[in-house]
Write an enzyme that holds these catalytic residues in place. Structure first.
Site, PDB file in Angstrom:
ATOM      1  N   ASP A 168      46.754  31.571  36.131  1.00  0.00           N
ATOM      2  CA  ASP A 168      46.823  30.778  34.905  1.00  0.00           C
ATOM      3  C   ASP A 168      45.710  31.250  33.975  1.00  0.00           C
ATOM      4  O   ASP A 168      44.764  31.907  34.418  1.00  0.00           O
ATOM      5  CB  ASP A 168      46.800  29.255  35.142  1.00  0.00           C
ATOM      6  CG  ASP A 168      45.701  28.751  36.057  1.00  0.00           C
ATOM      7  OD1 ASP A 168      44.673  29.450  36.194  1.00  0.00           O
ATOM      8  OD2 ASP A 168      45.856  27.656  36.632  1.00  0.00           O
ATOM      9  N   ASN A 174      42.849  35.221  50.662  1.00  0.00           N
ATOM     10  CA  ASN A 174      43.056  34.886  49.258  1.00  0.00           C
ATOM     11  C   ASN A 174      41.737  34.376  48.675  1.00  0.00           C
ATOM     12  O   ASN A 174      41.027  33.610  49.327  1.00  0.00           O
ATOM     13  CB  ASN A 174      44.128  33.773  49.228  1.00  0.00           C
ATOM     14  CG  ASN A 174      44.644  33.426  47.855  1.00  0.00           C
ATOM     15  OD1 ASN A 174      44.975  34.303  47.082  1.00  0.00           O
ATOM     16  ND2 ASN A 174      44.736  32.128  47.578  1.00  0.00           N
ATOM     17  N   GLU A 231      39.537  31.553  50.197  1.00  0.00           N
ATOM     18  CA  GLU A 231      38.227  31.423  49.541  1.00  0.00           C
ATOM     19  C   GLU A 231      37.054  31.516  50.521  1.00  0.00           C
ATOM     20  O   GLU A 231      36.180  30.646  50.558  1.00  0.00           O
ATOM     21  CB  GLU A 231      38.177  30.118  48.735  1.00  0.00           C
ATOM     22  CG  GLU A 231      39.305  30.062  47.713  1.00  0.00           C
ATOM     23  CD  GLU A 231      39.380  28.758  46.925  1.00  0.00           C
ATOM     24  OE1 GLU A 231      38.518  27.882  47.126  1.00  0.00           O
ATOM     25  OE2 GLU A 231      40.302  28.632  46.104  1.00  0.00           O
ATOM     26  N   HIS A 261      42.686  32.751  38.407  1.00  0.00           N
ATOM     27  CA  HIS A 261      42.485  31.595  37.515  1.00  0.00           C
ATOM     28  C   HIS A 261      41.561  32.094  36.409  1.00  0.00           C
ATOM     29  O   HIS A 261      40.344  32.166  36.581  1.00  0.00           O
ATOM     30  CB  HIS A 261      41.851  30.425  38.279  1.00  0.00           C
ATOM     31  CG  HIS A 261      42.770  29.826  39.296  1.00  0.00           C
ATOM     32  ND1 HIS A 261      43.935  29.178  38.931  1.00  0.00           N
ATOM     33  CD2 HIS A 261      42.714  29.796  40.642  1.00  0.00           C
ATOM     34  CE1 HIS A 261      44.549  28.752  40.037  1.00  0.00           C
ATOM     35  NE2 HIS A 261      43.836  29.124  41.087  1.00  0.00           N
ATOM     36  N   GLU A 286      47.767  32.962  42.046  1.00  0.00           N
ATOM     37  CA  GLU A 286      47.633  31.626  41.422  1.00  0.00           C
ATOM     38  C   GLU A 286      47.338  31.759  39.931  1.00  0.00           C
ATOM     39  O   GLU A 286      46.501  31.041  39.385  1.00  0.00           O
ATOM     40  CB  GLU A 286      46.506  30.829  42.093  1.00  0.00           C
ATOM     41  CG  GLU A 286      46.669  30.651  43.587  1.00  0.00           C
ATOM     42  CD  GLU A 286      45.573  29.821  44.257  1.00  0.00           C
ATOM     43  OE1 GLU A 286      44.812  29.127  43.539  1.00  0.00           O
ATOM     44  OE2 GLU A 286      45.473  29.864  45.494  1.00  0.00           O
TER      45      GLU A 286
HETATM   46  O1  9MR Z   1      46.632  22.939  42.341  1.00  0.00           O
HETATM   47  C1  9MR Z   1      45.855  22.289  43.331  1.00  0.00           C
HETATM   48  C2  9MR Z   1      45.463  20.930  42.810  1.00  0.00           C
HETATM   49  O2  9MR Z   1      46.605  20.105  42.668  1.00  0.00           O
HETATM   50  C3  9MR Z   1      44.451  20.288  43.719  1.00  0.00           C
HETATM   51  O3  9MR Z   1      43.983  19.101  43.155  1.00  0.00           O
HETATM   52  C4  9MR Z   1      43.294  21.266  43.945  1.00  0.00           C
HETATM   53  C5  9MR Z   1      42.233  20.699  44.838  1.00  0.00           C
HETATM   54  O4  9MR Z   1      41.294  21.677  45.136  1.00  0.00           O
HETATM   55  O5  9MR Z   1      43.801  22.447  44.495  1.00  0.00           O
HETATM   56  C6  9MR Z   1      44.601  23.097  43.602  1.00  0.00           C
HETATM   57  O6  9MR Z   1      44.938  24.380  44.027  1.00  0.00           O
HETATM   58  C7  9MR Z   1      43.851  25.243  44.337  1.00  0.00           C
HETATM   59  C8  9MR Z   1      44.347  26.183  45.391  1.00  0.00           C
HETATM   60  O7  9MR Z   1      44.788  25.445  46.498  1.00  0.00           O
HETATM   61  C9  9MR Z   1      43.286  27.166  45.806  1.00  0.00           C
HETATM   62  N1  9MR Z   1      42.752  27.867  44.673  1.00  0.00           N
HETATM   63  C10 9MR Z   1      42.307  27.034  43.562  1.00  0.00           C
HETATM   64  C11 9MR Z   1      43.414  26.081  43.140  1.00  0.00           C
HETATM   65  C12 9MR Z   1      42.971  25.247  41.947  1.00  0.00           C
HETATM   66  O8  9MR Z   1      41.962  24.368  42.301  1.00  0.00           O
END
Ligand code: 9MR
Length: 466
Positions: A273, A207, A166, A243, A271
């Site tokens: 969803d 990513n 990011e 996402h 990732e």
């Molecule tokens: O799925 C992850 C969640 O359990 C955490 O609370 C969150 C914190 O930012 O991060 C989530 O995963 C993220 C990923 O690492 C990077 N892209 C966005 C994802 C969703 O927030």
């Protein structure tokens, strides 16, 4: 859930393959025999040399019905949180690999790749990095040491690393992070070089999210990676988090993936969803299926797209509801671990048959009430299967008023009158011609006609006896 594979579609995908299959050897055999249960998603994806991945949740590894699916449907796992800097080095110099090691061990036990996530990210940083008071040049050393240590620890065991996560603003410029401020834009190249040196075999990715279609942010990513390649920085791939919101798969997604692939890079959906406003209904679930099919189809259409990872598989374990109040139902399996229309759309996009015909006779069920008293009964279920099983789900209906109060040799849930019994951690593997068994106790002594259970979605013939 038995599916027949469309041989022609599978052959076409295989012909398009550039990449070596990720494992899962027998999918081709299954495809040739229309009577054999279709392979899981990992095997369908492997037909075209791709992985099908899961953003895996460490805390869920204690739950057998979670691991039964996590271990069989996916050929790659991405630790959801366990490899983030805040998890592995919460205080400076105190490294804790417990959560990360557990996932890597799980993956290796189940012949899965690991997608390492993530090394350099502005979020989930330990406080000592996010708010550290660093001398000039110190954070650069701290960051490259972190990359070297973590990548080195797992060298040879990680297929792909999200080295930088990011890095972009929505307008495509570099995000204002502690790394950009302290090190400058060169932090990205520094991190990639350190990662390559620590594990020359791992594929190195950048990513991001909201880069799935053509637009300002993905244009920024395109310029960033082109300039890195021009400078000879080691970069192998770009991850598109995906996402997504219901009905909003960018129509330019395939073209967008393709333009990155045309730079000679791998691309991957990392990732995925698709969230919706709750409650879910049939129309939303159909739209979601179309959305999942479109994303997986976009990857399949791009030769250098190495695979798709979904960010969790069951709606019982997703980051969406706590993050977006009122939204959820974003994954292909529902809260009861049952496949949703989105699951079948993924099967179809990977070349499998989304509408399997029932195959009676593939199993024989013996449903036997072994004891009955005025306020309870015990039941033994035994099912003999024609086919080898790597995990089983048995479903049947009880009469209204008959509730299961305990069970053994299974992970069992009841939803209304429907009972779903999944294998426990130790009894999921059953050879062809073998028998699985489990039991339960109810709170009613009523006499009723024995239900005929279904095994993995196929109704068995009954040798029932109450
Ligand atoms: O799925 C992850 C969640 O359990 C955490 O609370 C969150 C914190 O930012 O991060 C989530 O995963 C993220 C990923 O690492 C990077 N892209 C966005 C994802 C969703 O927030």
């Amino acid at each position: 859930m038995f599916h027949r594979v469309r041989g022609a579609a599978v052959a076409a995908l295989a012909a398009a393959a550039l990449l070596a299959p990720t494992g899962a050897a027998n999918a081709a055999d299954a495809a040739e025999d229309p009577g054999v249960a279709a392979p899981p998603l990992r095997d369908l994806a492997a037909e075209s040399g791709r992985f099908f991945g899961l953003g895996i949740s460490g805390p869920m590894l204690d739950q057998p019905r979670y691991t039964a699916i996590a271990s069989t449907e996916f050929s790659s796992v991405t630790p959801g949180n366990e490899m983030k800097w805040g998890s592995v080095e919460p205080t400076r110099g105190n490294l804790d690999w417990t959560g990360a090691d557990r996932i890597v061990d799980f993956a290796e036990e189940h012949d899965q790749e690991v997608h390492g996530h993530t090394l350099v990210w502005h979020s989930q940083l330990p406080n000592w990095v996010a708010n550290g008071d660093f001398a000039d040049g110190e954070l650069r050393q701290v960051m490259t040491d972190h990359v070297t240590t973590q990548v080195g620890r797992y060298a040879g065991r990680i297929a792909r690393w999200d080295v930088v996560n990011e890095p972009l603003n929505e307008d495509g410029t570099l995000r204002d992070t502690v790394f950009l401020r302290e090190i400058g834009p060169g932090y990205i190249a520094d991190a990639l070089r350190a990662a390559r040196a620590a594990d020359p075999e791992a594929r190195l990715y950048i990513n991001d999210y909201n880069t799935d279609g053509v637009g300002a942010k993905s244009d920024g990513m395109y310029e960033l990676v082109r300039s890195l390649l021009d400078q000879g920085v080691p970069l192998d791939g770009v991850g598109f988090q995906s996402h997504l919101i219901l009905g909003q798969v960018p129509s330019s997604m395939r073209a967008n993936l393709q333009r990155f692939a045309d730079l000679g890079l791998e691309v991957a959906v990392t990732e995925l969803d698709v969230r919706m406003q709750l409650p879910a209904d049939a129309a939303k679930l159909e739209q979601q299926a179309a959305d999942y099919g479109a994303v997986v189809g976009a990857c399949v259409a791009v030769t250098r797209c190495t695979g798709v990872t979904i960010w969790g598989f069951t709606d019982a374990d997703s980051w969406i509801p706590p993050t977006f109040p009122g939204q959820g139902a974003a994954l292909p399996w529902d809260e009861n671990y049952q496949p949703k229309p989105a699951y079948h759309a993924i099967v179809e996009a990977l070349g499998g048959d989304p509408a399997p015909e029932p195959e009676p006779g593939a199993c024989v069920a013996d449903y036997r009430v072994t004891n009955r008293w005025n306020a309870g009964s015990t039941v033994d279920v035994r099912i003999t299967t024609d086919r080898a099983l790597a995990g089983w789900t048995v479903t049947f209906d009880l009469p209204v008023g008959e509730s299961v109060v305990s069970s053994w040799n299974t992970s069992l849930t009841q939803n209304g009158t429907t009972v779903t019994a999944r294998n426990a951690a130790w009894n999921g593997t059953v050879g062809a011609g073998g028998t699985l068994g489990f039991g339960f106790q109810t709170d009613s002594g009523a006499v009723y006609g024995a239900p005929v259970p279904a095994l993995n979605g196929t109704v068995c013939t009954g040798a029932a006896n109450t």
